[in-house]
Scaffold this motif. Structure first.
Motif, PDB file in Angstrom:
ATOM      1  N   ILE A 158      -7.399  12.173  18.965  1.00 48.79           N
ATOM      2  CA  ILE A 158      -7.096  11.306  17.814  1.00 48.79           C
ATOM      3  C   ILE A 158      -7.639   9.906  18.081  1.00 48.79           C
ATOM      4  O   ILE A 158      -8.264   9.291  17.206  1.00 48.79           O
ATOM      5  CB  ILE A 158      -5.580  11.256  17.534  1.00 48.79           C
ATOM      6  CG1 ILE A 158      -5.076  12.635  17.096  1.00 48.79           C
ATOM      7  CG2 ILE A 158      -5.262  10.216  16.457  1.00 48.79           C
ATOM      8  CD1 ILE A 158      -3.568  12.688  16.797  1.00 48.79           C
ATOM      9  N   HIS A 184     -10.536   8.906  15.412  1.00 49.38           N
ATOM     10  CA  HIS A 184     -10.039   8.072  14.315  1.00 49.38           C
ATOM     11  C   HIS A 184      -9.964   6.595  14.699  1.00 49.38           C
ATOM     12  O   HIS A 184      -9.075   5.881  14.226  1.00 49.38           O
ATOM     13  CB  HIS A 184      -8.659   8.557  13.877  1.00 49.38           C
ATOM     14  CG  HIS A 184      -8.688   9.846  13.127  1.00 49.38           C
ATOM     15  ND1 HIS A 184      -9.744  10.236  12.334  1.00 49.38           N
ATOM     16  CD2 HIS A 184      -7.774  10.845  13.018  1.00 49.38           C
ATOM     17  CE1 HIS A 184      -9.490  11.407  11.788  1.00 49.38           C
ATOM     18  NE2 HIS A 184      -8.307  11.804  12.190  1.00 49.38           N
ATOM     19  N   LEU A 214      -9.940   4.149  11.692  1.00 51.65           N
ATOM     20  CA  LEU A 214      -8.727   4.353  10.894  1.00 51.65           C
ATOM     21  C   LEU A 214      -7.506   3.762  11.607  1.00 51.65           C
ATOM     22  O   LEU A 214      -6.687   3.048  11.004  1.00 51.65           O
ATOM     23  CB  LEU A 214      -8.530   5.863  10.692  1.00 51.65           C
ATOM     24  CG  LEU A 214      -7.373   6.337   9.824  1.00 51.65           C
ATOM     25  CD1 LEU A 214      -7.709   6.114   8.371  1.00 51.65           C
ATOM     26  CD2 LEU A 214      -7.070   7.816  10.069  1.00 51.65           C
ATOM     27  N   LEU A 215      -7.394   4.051  12.898  1.00 52.88           N
ATOM     28  CA  LEU A 215      -6.252   3.560  13.671  1.00 52.88           C
ATOM     29  C   LEU A 215      -6.258   2.035  13.733  1.00 52.88           C
ATOM     30  O   LEU A 215      -5.210   1.395  13.622  1.00 52.88           O
ATOM     31  CB  LEU A 215      -6.278   4.137  15.094  1.00 52.88           C
ATOM     32  CG  LEU A 215      -6.133   5.660  15.213  1.00 52.88           C
ATOM     33  CD1 LEU A 215      -6.274   6.087  16.664  1.00 52.88           C
ATOM     34  CD2 LEU A 215      -4.798   6.133  14.649  1.00 52.88           C
ATOM     35  N   ARG A 267      -7.519  -0.071  11.576  1.00 54.44           N
ATOM     36  CA  ARG A 267      -7.122  -0.634  10.274  1.00 54.44           C
ATOM     37  C   ARG A 267      -5.615  -0.562  10.108  1.00 54.44           C
ATOM     38  O   ARG A 267      -4.974  -1.506   9.649  1.00 54.44           O
ATOM     39  CB  ARG A 267      -7.773   0.151   9.126  1.00 54.44           C
ATOM     40  CG  ARG A 267      -9.146  -0.315   8.718  1.00 54.44           C
ATOM     41  CD  ARG A 267      -9.497   0.130   7.295  1.00 54.44           C
ATOM     42  NE  ARG A 267      -9.286   1.545   7.047  1.00 54.44           N
ATOM     43  CZ  ARG A 267     -10.145   2.511   7.388  1.00 54.44           C
ATOM     44  NH1 ARG A 267     -11.275   2.210   7.989  1.00 54.44           N
ATOM     45  NH2 ARG A 267      -9.875   3.767   7.109  1.00 54.44           N
ATOM     46  N   ARG A 268      -5.052   0.579  10.469  1.00 61.27           N
ATOM     47  CA  ARG A 268      -3.614   0.762  10.241  1.00 61.27           C
ATOM     48  C   ARG A 268      -2.770  -0.012  11.254  1.00 61.27           C
ATOM     49  O   ARG A 268      -1.713  -0.534  10.918  1.00 61.27           O
ATOM     50  CB  ARG A 268      -3.255   2.250  10.301  1.00 61.27           C
ATOM     51  CG  ARG A 268      -3.776   3.010   9.079  1.00 61.27           C
ATOM     52  CD  ARG A 268      -3.387   4.470   9.145  1.00 61.27           C
ATOM     53  NE  ARG A 268      -3.896   5.188   7.981  1.00 61.27           N
ATOM     54  CZ  ARG A 268      -4.024   6.514   7.904  1.00 61.27           C
ATOM     55  NH1 ARG A 268      -3.664   7.261   8.938  1.00 61.27           N
ATOM     56  NH2 ARG A 268      -4.496   7.090   6.824  1.00 61.27           N
ATOM     57  N   MET A 288       1.002   9.530  18.499  1.00 64.04           N
ATOM     58  CA  MET A 288       0.239   8.416  17.938  1.00 64.04           C
ATOM     59  C   MET A 288       1.076   7.558  17.000  1.00 64.04           C
ATOM     60  O   MET A 288       0.853   6.352  16.896  1.00 64.04           O
ATOM     61  CB  MET A 288      -1.003   8.944  17.200  1.00 64.04           C
ATOM     62  CG  MET A 288      -2.117   9.413  18.123  1.00 64.04           C
ATOM     63  SD  MET A 288      -2.591   8.228  19.425  1.00 64.04           S
ATOM     64  CE  MET A 288      -3.083   6.815  18.449  1.00 64.04           C
ATOM     65  N   SER A 289       2.030   8.159  16.321  1.00 62.88           N
ATOM     66  CA  SER A 289       2.868   7.346  15.426  1.00 62.88           C
ATOM     67  C   SER A 289       3.653   6.312  16.231  1.00 62.88           C
ATOM     68  O   SER A 289       3.835   5.178  15.792  1.00 62.88           O
ATOM     69  CB  SER A 289       3.800   8.236  14.607  1.00 62.88           C
ATOM     70  OG  SER A 289       4.885   8.708  15.387  1.00 62.88           O
ATOM     71  N   ILE A 331       1.155   3.589  17.376  1.00 60.93           N
ATOM     72  CA  ILE A 331       0.831   2.669  16.277  1.00 60.93           C
ATOM     73  C   ILE A 331       2.004   1.736  15.999  1.00 60.93           C
ATOM     74  O   ILE A 331       1.822   0.546  15.729  1.00 60.93           O
ATOM     75  CB  ILE A 331       0.427   3.471  15.019  1.00 60.93           C
ATOM     76  CG1 ILE A 331      -0.899   4.195  15.292  1.00 60.93           C
ATOM     77  CG2 ILE A 331       0.311   2.560  13.790  1.00 60.93           C
ATOM     78  CD1 ILE A 331      -1.254   5.251  14.265  1.00 60.93           C
ATOM     79  N   ARG A 343       1.637  -2.255  16.135  1.00 57.75           N
ATOM     80  CA  ARG A 343       1.977  -3.129  14.995  1.00 57.75           C
ATOM     81  C   ARG A 343       2.996  -4.199  15.377  1.00 57.75           C
ATOM     82  O   ARG A 343       3.316  -5.070  14.577  1.00 57.75           O
ATOM     83  CB  ARG A 343       2.550  -2.283  13.857  1.00 57.75           C
ATOM     84  CG  ARG A 343       1.499  -1.565  13.033  1.00 57.75           C
ATOM     85  CD  ARG A 343       2.170  -0.635  12.034  1.00 57.75           C
ATOM     86  NE  ARG A 343       1.204  -0.102  11.076  1.00 57.75           N
ATOM     87  CZ  ARG A 343       1.371   1.024  10.384  1.00 57.75           C
ATOM     88  NH1 ARG A 343       2.475   1.729  10.549  1.00 57.75           N
ATOM     89  NH2 ARG A 343       0.451   1.432   9.536  1.00 57.75           N
ATOM     90  N   GLU A 349       4.087   5.276   8.642  1.00 54.36           N
ATOM     91  CA  GLU A 349       4.375   5.208  10.069  1.00 54.36           C
ATOM     92  C   GLU A 349       4.306   6.583  10.734  1.00 54.36           C
ATOM     93  O   GLU A 349       3.547   6.793  11.668  1.00 54.36           O
ATOM     94  CB  GLU A 349       5.761   4.590  10.281  1.00 54.36           C
ATOM     95  CG  GLU A 349       5.893   3.204   9.628  1.00 54.36           C
ATOM     96  CD  GLU A 349       7.287   2.636   9.786  1.00 54.36           C
ATOM     97  OE1 GLU A 349       7.872   2.741  10.873  1.00 54.36           O
ATOM     98  OE2 GLU A 349       7.821   2.083   8.792  1.00 54.36           O
ATOM     99  N   GLY A 350       5.099   7.522  10.264  1.00 50.11           N
ATOM    100  CA  GLY A 350       5.208   8.807  10.938  1.00 50.11           C
ATOM    101  C   GLY A 350       3.894   9.573  11.016  1.00 50.11           C
ATOM    102  O   GLY A 350       3.623  10.268  11.988  1.00 50.11           O
ATOM    103  N   GLY A 363       0.150  -0.099   4.339  1.00 56.75           N
ATOM    104  CA  GLY A 363      -0.112   0.452   5.654  1.00 56.75           C
ATOM    105  C   GLY A 363      -1.308  -0.127   6.377  1.00 56.75           C
ATOM    106  O   GLY A 363      -1.532   0.159   7.552  1.00 56.75           O
ATOM    107  N   GLN A 364      -2.098  -0.922   5.665  1.00 55.45           N
ATOM    108  CA  GLN A 364      -3.204  -1.642   6.298  1.00 55.45           C
ATOM    109  C   GLN A 364      -3.442  -2.892   5.465  1.00 55.45           C
ATOM    110  O   GLN A 364      -3.028  -2.950   4.297  1.00 55.45           O
ATOM    111  CB  GLN A 364      -4.460  -0.770   6.379  1.00 55.45           C
ATOM    112  CG  GLN A 364      -4.980  -0.294   5.026  1.00 55.45           C
ATOM    113  CD  GLN A 364      -6.131   0.688   5.170  1.00 55.45           C
ATOM    114  OE1 GLN A 364      -5.980   1.797   5.656  1.00 55.45           O
ATOM    115  NE2 GLN A 364      -7.321   0.272   4.759  1.00 55.45           N
TER     116      GLN A 364
END
Lengths: 428, 428
Positions: free
Chosen positions: A22, A26, A29-30, A32-33, A313-314, A317, A321, B146-147, B329-330
């Motif tokens: 992942i 990604h 994507l990761l 950005r989030r 990964m959740s 993240i 954050r 998140e999840g 989310g972003q």
């Protein structure tokens, strides 16, 4: 953009490699989030040269997970080795002591050392997150810790061991006895090295004890979980229960009552048409009940590379954050000592026994039940070729104590052969 | 302990009062979980003297929600007034401009002004959270944001308007026509003041567009949602679909395809034994599909005082804990402009028509379908007392365009009376 968040991953089995994938596939994507890049600095596993499904040549290698946990280029220690003690525990402690946050999938370690580790983490200003430890890809730790945080939780229930649910649903669909399906599951690689972790309900019990801690603000009390495995469930029970409109599940139930905290992981009958009753194969389901929200049901894959890595990964993240959530949803020092209570709340029960083919046999059984205060909701006697008749009884609400008393008295009637079976029917 | 988090609540209807009750009844619980006290500083509503189910005399009162939003003793502006424009929008803007975080249940406002508001919030370093805007008590915004944050999301589906699901399941269970159940729902207070928000699919479409923005990292595009209400669903359709093993649901589906972002909220057939098919009454269900996690299903109450207030409080606690999650989310500036795509992916369809009782009638219909490249999976013709026979067809996968062409040609065959009905069958 802030500095990247640097992971040290210990354990490169299915979940570890899934997590690496992942991160690699990604990356944008990761970022950005999460608001920052997520990278892997270093990894550790038992075997460095094993052929793996992801390229790990760009990461530093450590033979010793404790050394990995102590590295200065690691912000988050991702513990995916498993085992309640040994290297996993040592490395997790080392990570906390050297100022790392921890993400783990290790239910056994947290079920046994969770309170101690949570206290240590908070002392060092670090967090431990464990979404992947319970029900695989289902974001149930977050649902309970965050989504339902405004609720007084009434009850937590769940089918949280996919292997057991696979065995029970496969017995039913293929009409095979327990031993045969157990062997099948072993050959498919569905069972832990110690299969009792699965079929004895221990693994699922670990998970239940973690959810109970969050739900009720109590210290993890795995020792107080009433455990009963699926080994004594026969294909007959599954069929007879089906005739009466029920399915048999290895069901975890945790609830706070006036007498204390009830936690049990045991085979239960649930209505066939309920969401829990309809759960097939390795899928997991968790039911959360809160005073405001009512009943929330979550369903998804409880194991496997992708789902479990998704949960890991959740947590990563969440940390990237900047969220800082206590291990069990509130500071570990504020978690209460639970008063363990036996699950004595009355419930209907399913009884199965073999009755001798003599006049008055059923009357004798009914008399014993009546004398123990157990009233009968439904009864079925099946056609039989030999000298004993299978009899099924669904009782009205009664305590397990009354059932146990009655079961103890039945042999003396002289009309019951073999050992009667009693299984609780859960209202879901 | 840090300073209390101070709420200003605008709107004291069911959800507003529900939120006040949670703050009042669970003060200690919330403080433990959030790490600080959560208090209400001030409230605002249209009618100050109305009899309410909670004591609000300890809070400052503002007639004007904009004044409430600007108050210095408010940290979080809780917007529970509703309406896409007017006071809700003005007060939300005022809150952001004066440095408040915002928690809102207002799907309409976010579906239309979400991008603008998210940008404004980020400019001012504030967050907007909206768990209560989608599917009531189900923590689906958190599950997605998140999840499942480690997943590339493949598809989001859901039954997200409880009133529509109530109407459809009530039509079936009571055997009543749409108009009658609609009237029943109105009298029970289940319908919005403008019922088209419910039965026209607009409310559910708002929710879908918000989830799609999170799922696919695109700006909210409510205008691009293909909307179709439940008004043309007859009791016959429900019965016939049932005969073929399906249920009819107002189903939202959002997915990113090679051609762009598909979003539709429309009546669909789903397998009767699927989780979506089994959904009764006002309950909501959301299905999330990610590349790693597979399929996650969430089920719970989609509306009501407790469930919606539970969602509001989860956002408040998230803010109290110090988490700062971007609205979708972003960062809003990184959300892409979606390319709206018509939902042209082939799917099986259900067709219902009334066929004249003439020799060769069915052949004519089958010929038209064949010429349009539509092949038939199953067909049923029902016994009939009058001169037309109800005919049901389940097609193999085909495009909506092909179906529409065929429907246009059918009247010319002279054997079809009335208007044929075509409904997509969703694979769930």
């Amino acid at each position: 953009m802030p500095t990247p968040l640097r992971l040290g991953i210990a354990g490169l089995g299915t979940v570890g490699i899934g997590t690496v994938k992942i991160v690699q596939h990604h990356a944008a994507l990761l970022a950005r989030r999460a608001g920052r890049e997520i990278v892997v600095s270093a990894v550790s596993a038992r075997n460095r040269t094993k052929n793996r499904d992801a390229d790990i040549s760009g990461y530093a290698w450590e033979d010793d997970p404790v050394a990995l946990a102590r590295r200065e280029d690691v912000d988050v220690f991702v513990e995916l080795m498993g085992g309640s003690n040994g290297p996993a525990l040592a490395a997790t402690k080392a990570a906390i002591e050297t100022g790392k946050d921890v993400v783990t999938a290790n239910k056994a370690m947290l079920a046994i050392h969770g309170q101690k580790l949570a206290l240590a983490a908070e002392e060092h200003g670090r967090v431990i997150r464990f979404e992947a430890a319970v029900a695989g890809g289902i974001p149930v730790v977050k649902a309970l810790t965050e989504g339902l945080a405004g609720n007084e939780i009434r009850r937590v229930m769940g089918v949280m061991n996919g292997t057991c649910n696979y065995i029970l649903t496969r017995m039913e669909s293929a009409g095979l006895p327990y031993a045969e399906v157990f062997e099948e599951a072993r050959q498919l690689g569905y069972l832990e090295a110690d299969p009792n972790l699965d079929v004895g309900g221990i693994d699922a019990g670990h998970k239940l004890s973690l959810l109970a801690a969050i739900a009720f603000g109590t210290k993890v009390a795995f020792d107080a979980v009433e455990l009963e495995g699926i080994g004594r469930i026969s294909i007959d029970d599954i069929r007879r229960a089906g005739d009466m409109g029920y399915k048999i599940k290895l069901l975890g139930v945790a609830q706070m009552t006036g007498r204390g905290l009830e936690q049990r992981m045991s085979p239960c009958l649930v209505p066939a048409e309920s969401p829990l009753g309809q759960l097939q194969g390795g899928t997991n389901m968790v039911v959360l009940e809160g005073d405001s929200v009512g009943q929330i049901v979550l369903r998804g894959a409880g194991a496997g590379e992708g789902p479990t890595a998704s949960a890991v990964m959740s947590d990563v993240i969440e940390i990237a954050r900047g969220a800082r959530i206590s291990t069990f949803g509130q500071p570990a020092a504020t978690l209460a000592d639970p008063v363990p209570a036996k699950a004595t709340a009355p419930a209907p029960h399913y009884l199965r026994m073999a009755l001798s083919d003599k006049p008055g046999a059923l009357a004798k059984v009914a008399t014993v039940l009546g004398e123990e205060g157990i009233s009968i909701d439904r009864m079925r006697q099946y056609h039989h070729a030999d000298s004993t008749a299978p009899v099924l009884i669904v009782t009205h609400k009664t305590t397990r104590d009354a059932i146990d008393h009655a079961l103890k008295r039945l042999p003396a009637t002289g009309v019951v052969s073999g050992e009667p079976v009693a299984i609780r029917i859960e209202t879901v």
